[in-house]
Design a protein around this motif. Structure first.
Motif, PDB file in Angstrom:
ATOM      1  N   ILE A  71      -5.661 -10.842   6.353  1.00 47.70           N
ATOM      2  CA  ILE A  71      -5.592 -10.554   4.905  1.00 47.70           C
ATOM      3  C   ILE A  71      -4.304 -11.127   4.324  1.00 47.70           C
ATOM      4  O   ILE A  71      -4.285 -11.618   3.190  1.00 47.70           O
ATOM      5  CB  ILE A  71      -5.751  -9.025   4.608  1.00 47.70           C
ATOM      6  CG1 ILE A  71      -5.776  -8.717   3.097  1.00 47.70           C
ATOM      7  CG2 ILE A  71      -4.666  -8.190   5.261  1.00 47.70           C
ATOM      8  CD1 ILE A  71      -7.022  -9.077   2.398  1.00 47.70           C
ATOM      9  N   GLN A  72      -3.241 -11.130   5.137  1.00 47.75           N
ATOM     10  CA  GLN A  72      -1.979 -11.718   4.667  1.00 47.75           C
ATOM     11  C   GLN A  72      -2.107 -13.238   4.572  1.00 47.75           C
ATOM     12  O   GLN A  72      -1.628 -13.851   3.623  1.00 47.75           O
ATOM     13  CB  GLN A  72      -0.837 -11.323   5.607  1.00 47.75           C
ATOM     14  CG  GLN A  72      -0.501  -9.844   5.500  1.00 47.75           C
ATOM     15  CD  GLN A  72       0.338  -9.309   6.647  1.00 47.75           C
ATOM     16  OE1 GLN A  72       0.619 -10.014   7.614  1.00 47.75           O
ATOM     17  NE2 GLN A  72       0.725  -8.046   6.537  1.00 47.75           N
ATOM     18  N   MET A  73      -2.778 -13.842   5.552  1.00 48.72           N
ATOM     19  CA  MET A  73      -3.001 -15.300   5.529  1.00 48.72           C
ATOM     20  C   MET A  73      -3.733 -15.716   4.255  1.00 48.72           C
ATOM     21  O   MET A  73      -3.421 -16.735   3.644  1.00 48.72           O
ATOM     22  CB  MET A  73      -3.880 -15.714   6.715  1.00 48.72           C
ATOM     23  CG  MET A  73      -3.183 -15.668   8.033  1.00 48.72           C
ATOM     24  SD  MET A  73      -4.418 -15.942   9.317  1.00 48.72           S
ATOM     25  CE  MET A  73      -3.400 -16.115  10.746  1.00 48.72           C
ATOM     26  N   THR A  83      -8.645  -0.779   7.397  1.00 47.82           N
ATOM     27  CA  THR A  83      -7.415   0.001   7.321  1.00 47.82           C
ATOM     28  C   THR A  83      -6.443  -0.390   8.435  1.00 47.82           C
ATOM     29  O   THR A  83      -6.861  -0.725   9.545  1.00 47.82           O
ATOM     30  CB  THR A  83      -7.761   1.519   7.326  1.00 47.82           C
ATOM     31  OG1 THR A  83      -6.556   2.233   7.176  1.00 47.82           O
ATOM     32  CG2 THR A  83      -8.450   1.967   8.588  1.00 47.82           C
ATOM     33  N   GLY A  84      -5.166  -0.417   8.085  1.00 42.35           N
ATOM     34  CA  GLY A  84      -4.128  -0.791   9.064  1.00 42.35           C
ATOM     35  C   GLY A  84      -4.053  -2.273   9.322  1.00 42.35           C
ATOM     36  O   GLY A  84      -3.464  -2.718  10.304  1.00 42.35           O
ATOM     37  N   SER A  85      -4.637  -3.076   8.438  1.00 45.62           N
ATOM     38  CA  SER A  85      -4.668  -4.529   8.686  1.00 45.62           C
ATOM     39  C   SER A  85      -3.521  -5.258   7.979  1.00 45.62           C
ATOM     40  O   SER A  85      -3.487  -6.486   8.000  1.00 45.62           O
ATOM     41  CB  SER A  85      -6.025  -5.104   8.253  1.00 45.62           C
ATOM     42  OG  SER A  85      -6.268  -4.743   6.923  1.00 45.62           O
ATOM     43  N   GLY A  86      -2.635  -4.515   7.346  1.00 44.54           N
ATOM     44  CA  GLY A  86      -1.466  -5.155   6.721  1.00 44.54           C
ATOM     45  C   GLY A  86      -1.666  -5.537   5.268  1.00 44.54           C
ATOM     46  O   GLY A  86      -1.064  -6.512   4.810  1.00 44.54           O
ATOM     47  N   LYS A  87      -2.487  -4.775   4.551  1.00 47.05           N
ATOM     48  CA  LYS A  87      -2.735  -5.091   3.126  1.00 47.05           C
ATOM     49  C   LYS A  87      -1.467  -4.897   2.291  1.00 47.05           C
ATOM     50  O   LYS A  87      -1.238  -5.645   1.350  1.00 47.05           O
ATOM     51  CB  LYS A  87      -3.871  -4.207   2.576  1.00 47.05           C
ATOM     52  CG  LYS A  87      -5.233  -4.541   3.172  1.00 47.05           C
ATOM     53  CD  LYS A  87      -6.339  -3.816   2.467  1.00 47.05           C
ATOM     54  CE  LYS A  87      -6.375  -2.343   2.754  1.00 47.05           C
ATOM     55  NZ  LYS A  87      -6.806  -1.977   4.117  1.00 47.05           N
TER      56      LYS A  87
END
Ligand code: ATP
Length: 377
Positions: free
Chosen positions: A282-284, A302-306
């Protein structure tokens, strides 16, 4: 007829009798009346002589009256027929209802299988179609040049045609060369092949059997390529690898690593210190969009760095703004992040502090149910 003439006529009927005009008219009227009466009488006689049409219902009624039992039986039969017809109609109706119900249940559990409407592309719709197939053309070209079209041989067997197996093309070229050499030999009157020619031919045939380096070439993986070497295919594989999909227009390429992100040096250091070795998918996908100040709706588990995905572009933007002074501090905060729960607000604060700390940016979370003065300072 006056009395004198009538008397004379009665006296001698053979003698012609003079009749006055009035008498003649009276006689003519009498004759016409008699003829009309006669005609009427004959017409009446004719009508009476015709056979009378029989009335079936009245006949039946007569016979029914004669036989009431039979009528009752018939009525009963008719009643029975009517009832059986009604029964079968009701059964069919019930059967149809049952089928409908079954279909509705199937549709609910298995999903409806409505046939999709096929959309005909304009290219298909307006494609010019010939009235006949190419093979149906039986006319022969009179020019013999076009009857046996020459097959292209690229660079006398040295080139290759795209889309055709290279080994097959090499074999064909070797065969062609052998034939050509044979013809040349015949012309020269030589029967035997020269040993070096035979060796070269053998080498060519053997080479045709194996894939050369070009055939076997394998493209490098995207991770081994520089950014400028990346092809469309590499980007596609990259997106597939990280399960990244976009919706929108004029989208920037996702970033493959932190070094390729356009975050400032300070922020990159902060990221490194936070221990984030590689960006999450998601950051990429979202950071390059955030850096372009585009509106983004990011969906990731959830917990994926949003949080970092929107906080890092936000901090980059803030670093470009004039620093807060006594004059402008009353204008409000640099950025506001709204969250639906206190826990999430605190979580975002913790995550933001990790990076903002290195940039000298102050982060506060303000939640309901607590004094605003306490929270603001
Ligand atoms: N690139 C990264 N590398 C390593 N850890 C990371 C990375 N990005 C985020 N994290 C860490 O992963 C954890 C979860 O991140 P974060 O809270 O941003 O996830 P989220 O997707 O916002 O979760 P939620 O849906 O629960 O809000 C945090 O502890 C964060 O520090």
């Amino acid at each position: 007829m006056n009395p004198t003439t009538a008397a004379a006529a009665a006296a001698d009927p053979s003698k012609p009798v003079f009749l006055s005009k009035a008498e003649r008219q009276k006689l003519a009227l009498q004759r016409r009346e008699e003829a009309a009466n006669d005609h009427k009488r004959r017409a009446v006689d004719h009508l009476q002589s015709l056979p009378r049409p029989t009335n079936p219902s009245s006949d039946r009624r007569d016979s029914d009256r004669r036989d009431p039992d039979r009528e009752r039986d018939r009525e009963r039969d008719r009643d029975r027929d009517r009832r059986s017809r009604e029964h079968s109609r009701n059964e069919k109706q019930a059967e149809r209802e049952r089928e409908k119900e079954l279909d509705a249940i199937k549709e609910q559990y298995l999903g409806s299988k409505k046939p999709k409407k096929r959309v005909i592309k304009p290219s298909e719709k307006f494609r010019f179609s010939f009235d006949w197939e190419n093979t149906e053309d039986t006319s022969r070209d009179m020019n013999s040049l076009y009857q046996n079209p020459h097959e292209a041989r690229l660079l006398f067997g040295r080139g290759f045609l795209a889309g055709i197996d290279r080994r097959e093309q090499k074999k064909q070229a070797a065969r062609y060369e052998k034939e050509t050499r044979g013809e040349i030999r015949k012309k020269e009157g030589r029967l035997e092949e020269l040993p070096e020619e035979a060796a070269a031919q053998k080498q060519k045939e053997a080479a045709a059997e194996v894939y050369d380096a070009f055939d076997m070439r394998v493209d490098r993986h995207w991770s081994e390529k520089k950014l400028e070497e990346m092809t469309e295919r590499d980007w596609r594989i990259f997106r597939e690898d990280f399960n990244i999909s976009f919706k929108g227009s004029k989208l920037p390429r996702p970033m493959r690593n932190w070094a390729e992100s356009r975050l400032g040096g300070e922020l990159l250091k902060a990221v490194e210190k936070a221990g984030y070795k590689a960006p999450s998918p998601i950051q990429m996908a979202a950071i390059p969009l955030g850096l372009q100040q585009r509106d983004v709706i990011g969906i990731a588990e959830t917990g994926s760095g949003k949080t970092a995905a929107f906080v890092l572009p936000m901090l980059t933007y803030i670093t470009r703004l004039p620093p807060m002074t006594e004059e402008n501090e009353a204008e409000g905060p640099y950025a506001v992040v709204m969250a639906p729960t206190r826990e999430l607000a605190q979580q975002i604060e913790d995550e933001t502090v990790k990076f903002a700390h290195y940039l000298g940016i102050k982060v506060v979370s303000i939640v309901g149910g607590q004094s605003i003065e306490e929270q603001g300072f």
